[in-house]
Write an enzyme that holds these catalytic residues in place. Structure first.
Site, PDB file in Angstrom:
ATOM      1  N   GLU A 116      -6.981   4.680   7.782  1.00 48.78           N
ATOM      2  CA  GLU A 116      -6.757   6.108   7.476  1.00 48.78           C
ATOM      3  C   GLU A 116      -7.979   6.710   6.788  1.00 48.78           C
ATOM      4  O   GLU A 116      -8.280   7.887   6.969  1.00 48.78           O
ATOM      5  CB  GLU A 116      -5.477   6.261   6.628  1.00 48.78           C
ATOM      6  CG  GLU A 116      -4.230   6.033   7.485  1.00 48.78           C
ATOM      7  CD  GLU A 116      -3.022   5.496   6.737  1.00 48.78           C
ATOM      8  OE1 GLU A 116      -3.003   5.528   5.504  1.00 48.78           O
ATOM      9  OE2 GLU A 116      -2.093   5.012   7.426  1.00 48.78           O
ATOM     10  N   HIS A 151      -9.675   1.112   4.840  1.00 46.06           N
ATOM     11  CA  HIS A 151      -8.393   1.307   5.539  1.00 46.06           C
ATOM     12  C   HIS A 151      -8.611   2.260   6.716  1.00 46.06           C
ATOM     13  O   HIS A 151      -9.401   3.204   6.624  1.00 46.06           O
ATOM     14  CB  HIS A 151      -7.356   1.876   4.572  1.00 46.06           C
ATOM     15  CG  HIS A 151      -5.983   1.854   5.141  1.00 46.06           C
ATOM     16  ND1 HIS A 151      -5.539   2.815   6.020  1.00 46.06           N
ATOM     17  CD2 HIS A 151      -4.959   0.985   4.995  1.00 46.06           C
ATOM     18  CE1 HIS A 151      -4.294   2.535   6.390  1.00 46.06           C
ATOM     19  NE2 HIS A 151      -3.920   1.421   5.774  1.00 46.06           N
ATOM     20  N   GLU A 184      -5.631  -5.250  10.556  1.00 43.96           N
ATOM     21  CA  GLU A 184      -4.643  -4.193  10.775  1.00 43.96           C
ATOM     22  C   GLU A 184      -4.982  -3.429  12.057  1.00 43.96           C
ATOM     23  O   GLU A 184      -5.765  -2.454  12.010  1.00 43.96           O
ATOM     24  CB  GLU A 184      -4.667  -3.202   9.604  1.00 43.96           C
ATOM     25  CG  GLU A 184      -4.294  -3.798   8.278  1.00 43.96           C
ATOM     26  CD  GLU A 184      -3.661  -2.733   7.376  1.00 43.96           C
ATOM     27  OE1 GLU A 184      -2.503  -2.904   7.028  1.00 43.96           O
ATOM     28  OE2 GLU A 184      -4.332  -1.737   7.082  1.00 43.96           O
ATOM     29  N   SER A 208       3.136  -2.076  10.583  1.00 43.61           N
ATOM     30  CA  SER A 208       4.583  -2.044  10.858  1.00 43.61           C
ATOM     31  C   SER A 208       5.289  -3.337  10.463  1.00 43.61           C
ATOM     32  O   SER A 208       6.192  -3.807  11.170  1.00 43.61           O
ATOM     33  CB  SER A 208       4.842  -1.704  12.330  1.00 43.61           C
ATOM     34  OG  SER A 208       4.384  -0.405  12.616  1.00 43.61           O
ATOM     35  N   ASN A 238       0.861  -1.188   0.000  1.00 43.65           N
ATOM     36  CA  ASN A 238       0.000   0.000   0.000  1.00 43.65           C
ATOM     37  C   ASN A 238       0.893   1.233   0.000  1.00 43.65           C
ATOM     38  O   ASN A 238       1.461   1.591   1.025  1.00 43.65           O
ATOM     39  CB  ASN A 238      -0.903  -0.028   1.252  1.00 43.65           C
ATOM     40  CG  ASN A 238      -1.705   1.250   1.415  1.00 43.65           C
ATOM     41  OD1 ASN A 238      -1.829   2.036   0.478  1.00 43.65           O
ATOM     42  ND2 ASN A 238      -2.254   1.451   2.610  1.00 43.65           N
ATOM     43  N   GLY A 244       2.064   2.173  11.125  1.00 40.88           N
ATOM     44  CA  GLY A 244       3.001   3.299  11.051  1.00 40.88           C
ATOM     45  C   GLY A 244       3.677   3.650  12.365  1.00 40.88           C
ATOM     46  O   GLY A 244       4.315   4.699  12.464  1.00 40.88           O
ATOM     47  N   LYS A 252       0.140   4.225  -0.165  1.00 37.00           N
ATOM     48  CA  LYS A 252      -0.496   5.393   0.445  1.00 37.00           C
ATOM     49  C   LYS A 252      -0.294   6.615  -0.467  1.00 37.00           C
ATOM     50  O   LYS A 252      -0.379   6.485  -1.690  1.00 37.00           O
ATOM     51  CB  LYS A 252       0.062   5.626   1.850  1.00 37.00           C
ATOM     52  CG  LYS A 252      -0.020   4.365   2.725  1.00 37.00           C
ATOM     53  CD  LYS A 252       0.180   4.631   4.175  1.00 37.00           C
ATOM     54  CE  LYS A 252       0.179   3.327   4.931  1.00 37.00           C
ATOM     55  NZ  LYS A 252      -0.109   3.467   6.331  1.00 37.00           N
TER      56      LYS A 252
HETATM   57  P1  PGA Z   1       2.510   0.363   7.836  1.00 33.84           P
HETATM   58  O1  PGA Z   1       1.057   0.554   7.217  1.00 33.84           O
HETATM   59  O2  PGA Z   1       3.100  -0.883   7.232  1.00 33.84           O
HETATM   60  O3  PGA Z   1       3.244   1.609   7.426  1.00 33.84           O
HETATM   61  O4  PGA Z   1       2.340   0.238   9.313  1.00 33.84           O
HETATM   62  C1  PGA Z   1       0.213  -0.536   6.995  1.00 33.84           C
HETATM   63  C2  PGA Z   1      -1.037  -0.043   6.352  1.00 33.84           C
HETATM   64  O5  PGA Z   1      -1.416   1.106   6.542  1.00 33.84           O
HETATM   65  O6  PGA Z   1      -1.700  -0.773   5.630  1.00 33.84           O
END
Ligand code: PGA
Length: 249
Positions: free
Chosen positions: A97, A95, A163, A201, A8, A169, A10
């Site tokens: 976010e 997601h 997740e 992460s 992803n 993150g 982002k």
């Molecule tokens: P990350 O994000 O690997 O940066 O923790 C995972 C995600 O948002 O799907």
């Protein structure tokens, strides 16, 4: 069952040149993989560019990061599943976010899942608790509501990504054994063939722990997926570790 690794991107890879280099390197690196499928989810702006790089039939598929549930209409700024269906194979839906910064509700997620499946795309449904609480109840509730009214025949086309929000993150990845327990609970809502992923992460230094668990079919990688050598290490370790487990069976 093959494994699945989703990158992803982002809102990273902010130039077309960066996106191009990233996708080309990954395509070349994973071309010999036997058991691991890779899905790249670039920003919507680069979907067509990346599709041309990875080519249909390679080990890499294309995913969008978001979609709206209406087919067409006066929805400024939105992208319809019909627009995506000839370009991408997967769509990330729900997601954290999107839920946090854009107010997406479980009902929105449910409408998106249904629209995506009807268009012939595969949703990657993200669920996870906000705070660490050692309980599968919030992801279970989110997934149940996401799947409300989804006909059983579609369950094989769904990917679920557990997740935990506290792990995204933050550098604090969830314990693989705990993830395996949550996925086992979530699988009650799914079919035997549903791909169940972990995200939060994921890095090259912790990937083996997830690959070792048979309950975990793959990972969703955020920040580390836009760092070429780190993402390649993650993919290679997962592929190698799963091959060991496969050969032991
Ligand atoms: P990350 O994000 O690997 O940066 O923790 C995972 C995600 O948002 O799907």
């Amino acid at each position: 069952m093959a494994s699945l690794i989703v990158g992803n991107w982002k809102m990273y890879a902010t130039s077309i040149a960066d996106a191009n280099i990233l996708a080309t390197s990954i395509r070349n690196y994973v071309s010999h993989f036997e058991n691991t499928d890779i899905v790249l989810c670039p920003p919507a702006m680069w979907l067509i560019e990346i599709r041309n790089i990875i080519r249909k039939g390679s080990k890499i598929s294309l995913g969008a990061q978001n979609v709206f549930y209406e087919k067409d209409g006066a929805y400024t700024g939105e992208i319809s599943p019909l627009m995506l269906k000839d370009i991408a194979d997967y769509v990330i839906v729900g997601h954290s976010e999107r839920r946090e910064y854009f107010g997406e509700t479980n009902l929105d997620v449910n409408e998106k899942v249904i629209a995506v499946l009807k268009a012939g795309l595969k949703p990657i449904i993200c669920v996870g608790e906000k705070k660490k609480n050692n309980s599968a109840s919030q992801p279970y509730k989110e997934l149940k509501e996401a799947l409300e009214g989804v006909p059983k025949k579609y369950l094989k086309d769904i990917v679920v990504a557990y997740e935990p929000v506290w792990a995204i993150g933050t550098g604090e990845n969830a314990d693989p054994e705990y993830v395996a327990r949550v996925l086992t609970k979530l699988r009650e809502l799914e079919s035997r063939n549903t791909m169940m992923l972990y995200g939060g992460s994921v890095k090259s230094k912790n990937i083996k722990g997830y690959a070792k668990r048979p309950e975990i079919n793959g990972v969703l990688v955020g920040g580390a997926s836009v760092r070429v050598s780190e993402f390649e290490k993650i993919c290679r370790s997962f592929e190698e570790e799963k091959a060991v487990i496969f050969n032991e069976d």
